[in-house]
Design a protein around this motif. Structure first.
Motif, PDB file in Angstrom:
ATOM      1  N   VAL A   1       3.402  -3.211  32.912  1.00  0.00           N
ATOM      2  CA  VAL A   1       3.385  -4.204  33.991  1.00  0.00           C
ATOM      3  C   VAL A   1       4.305  -5.369  33.633  1.00  0.00           C
ATOM      4  N   SER A   2       4.285  -5.766  32.373  1.00  0.00           N
ATOM      5  CA  SER A   2       5.161  -6.848  31.922  1.00  0.00           C
ATOM      6  C   SER A   2       6.638  -6.486  32.142  1.00  0.00           C
ATOM      7  N   ARG A   3       7.004  -5.256  31.787  1.00  0.00           N
ATOM      8  CA  ARG A   3       8.384  -4.801  32.008  1.00  0.00           C
ATOM      9  C   ARG A   3       8.719  -4.736  33.504  1.00  0.00           C
ATOM     10  N   ASP A   4       7.756  -4.245  34.289  1.00  0.00           N
ATOM     11  CA  ASP A   4       7.976  -4.177  35.737  1.00  0.00           C
ATOM     12  C   ASP A   4       8.222  -5.575  36.311  1.00  0.00           C
ATOM     13  N   ILE A   5       7.444  -6.535  35.878  1.00  0.00           N
ATOM     14  CA  ILE A   5       7.595  -7.910  36.360  1.00  0.00           C
ATOM     15  C   ILE A   5       8.992  -8.430  36.022  1.00  0.00           C
TER      16      ILE A   5
ATOM     17  N   GLY B   1      -3.255  -9.284  34.010  1.00  0.00           N
ATOM     18  CA  GLY B   1      -4.558  -8.616  34.070  1.00  0.00           C
ATOM     19  C   GLY B   1      -5.004  -8.391  35.510  1.00  0.00           C
ATOM     20  N   GLN B   2      -4.811  -9.398  36.348  1.00  0.00           N
ATOM     21  CA  GLN B   2      -5.148  -9.237  37.766  1.00  0.00           C
ATOM     22  C   GLN B   2      -4.254  -8.186  38.415  1.00  0.00           C
ATOM     23  N   MET B   3      -2.998  -8.153  37.979  1.00  0.00           N
ATOM     24  CA  MET B   3      -2.068  -7.152  38.511  1.00  0.00           C
ATOM     25  C   MET B   3      -2.549  -5.749  38.143  1.00  0.00           C
ATOM     26  N   LEU B   4      -2.977  -5.566  36.883  1.00  0.00           N
ATOM     27  CA  LEU B   4      -3.497  -4.269  36.450  1.00  0.00           C
ATOM     28  C   LEU B   4      -4.701  -3.855  37.286  1.00  0.00           C
ATOM     29  N   GLU B   5      -5.615  -4.799  37.543  1.00  0.00           N
ATOM     30  CA  GLU B   5      -6.793  -4.503  38.354  1.00  0.00           C
ATOM     31  C   GLU B   5      -6.398  -4.104  39.772  1.00  0.00           C
ATOM     32  N   ALA B   6      -5.434  -4.829  40.355  1.00  0.00           N
ATOM     33  CA  ALA B   6      -4.987  -4.514  41.717  1.00  0.00           C
ATOM     34  C   ALA B   6      -4.314  -3.143  41.765  1.00  0.00           C
ATOM     35  N   LEU B   7      -3.549  -2.815  40.729  1.00  0.00           N
ATOM     36  CA  LEU B   7      -2.930  -1.487  40.662  1.00  0.00           C
ATOM     37  C   LEU B   7      -4.001  -0.400  40.572  1.00  0.00           C
ATOM     38  N   ARG B   8      -4.983  -0.615  39.698  1.00  0.00           N
ATOM     39  CA  ARG B   8      -6.073   0.372  39.552  1.00  0.00           C
ATOM     40  C   ARG B   8      -6.815   0.581  40.866  1.00  0.00           C
TER      41      ARG B   8
ATOM     42  N   LYS C   1       7.964   5.249  38.179  1.00  0.00           N
ATOM     43  CA  LYS C   1       8.255   3.834  37.975  1.00  0.00           C
ATOM     44  C   LYS C   1       8.562   3.155  39.309  1.00  0.00           C
ATOM     45  N   ASN C   2       9.426   3.776  40.108  1.00  0.00           N
ATOM     46  CA  ASN C   2       9.783   3.186  41.406  1.00  0.00           C
ATOM     47  C   ASN C   2       8.573   3.063  42.316  1.00  0.00           C
ATOM     48  N   ALA C   3       7.722   4.071  42.309  1.00  0.00           N
ATOM     49  CA  ALA C   3       6.520   4.025  43.141  1.00  0.00           C
ATOM     50  C   ALA C   3       5.590   2.902  42.683  1.00  0.00           C
ATOM     51  N   ARG C   4       5.425   2.764  41.357  1.00  0.00           N
ATOM     52  CA  ARG C   4       4.566   1.709  40.806  1.00  0.00           C
ATOM     53  C   ARG C   4       5.123   0.333  41.173  1.00  0.00           C
TER      54      ARG C   4
ATOM     55  N   ARG D   1      -5.651   0.569  43.663  1.00  0.00           N
ATOM     56  CA  ARG D   1      -4.804   1.401  44.527  1.00  0.00           C
ATOM     57  C   ARG D   1      -4.518   2.763  43.903  1.00  0.00           C
ATOM     58  N   GLY D   2      -5.220   3.062  42.811  1.00  0.00           N
ATOM     59  CA  GLY D   2      -5.084   4.371  42.182  1.00  0.00           C
ATOM     60  C   GLY D   2      -3.898   4.507  41.243  1.00  0.00           C
ATOM     61  N   VAL D   3      -3.321   3.391  40.819  1.00  0.00           N
ATOM     62  CA  VAL D   3      -2.169   3.432  39.912  1.00  0.00           C
ATOM     63  C   VAL D   3      -2.629   2.970  38.532  1.00  0.00           C
ATOM     64  N   THR D   4      -2.524   3.853  37.533  1.00  0.00           N
ATOM     65  CA  THR D   4      -2.880   3.458  36.176  1.00  0.00           C
ATOM     66  C   THR D   4      -1.618   3.018  35.438  1.00  0.00           C
TER      67      THR D   4
END
Length: 151
Positions: free
Chosen positions: A40-44, A22-29, A2-5, A31-34
């Motif tokens: 992502v909503s909780r992280d935000i 959705g753009q955040m998910l694409e940017a994470l992907r 979680k901290n790394a993500r 960078r190799g983060v699924t």
């Protein structure tokens, strides 16, 4: 994990404008983060990210409590939007028509954009003149101003 993500999310929003989860998910992907949209909503929420208006007039995620420079940019964009009546370019010049008495404020807002292609500005009562480096830079700045004016 979680901290790394969440660290990667902070890096992403520092490097690029992200408007949607959705753009955040694409940017994470990229960078190799699924992850999932719910995560992502909780992280935000946990990172206390807020949506702000970027210099080009679009929304983007940013940490809450941005510094005074970001607040100043936001105020200057609002001055431009509220004071500007119309604008257009001819060759390397841009003419901005404003509400009476606001040309200097609108000109100041444009000056604060720190575009190296703006060679100088002159303001009267309700008209501002921007001298640009060349016709292409005048056209680009007009396109940027159009995006800023859209709400």
């Amino acid at each position: 994990m979680k901290n790394a993500r969440q660290q990667v999310i902070c890096e992403i929003i520092a490097e690029q404008d992200i408007e949607t989860q959705g753009q955040m998910l694409e940017a994470l992907r990229a960078r190799g983060v699924t992850s999932t949209q719910a995560t992502v909503s909780r992280d935000i929420k946990e990172l206390r990210l807020v949506k702000e208006i970027s210099p080009d007039g679009k929304y983007r995620y940013a940490p809450a409590g941005q510094d005074d420079a970001t607040d100043a940019e936001r105020r200057l964009m609002e001055i431009f939007r509220e004071g500007c009546v119309s604008f257009d370019h001819a060759l390397h010049t841009i003419v901005i028509k404003t509400l009476p008495g606001l040309a200097s404020a609108v000109c100041g807002a444009v000056d604060a954009m720190y575009d190296e292609n703006i060679l100088g500005t002159v303001a009267g009562d309700d008209t501002s003149l921007l001298i640009m480096r060349n016709a292409a830079s005048a056209e680009r700045l007009c396109a940027q101003l159009r995006r800023m004016c859209k709400r």
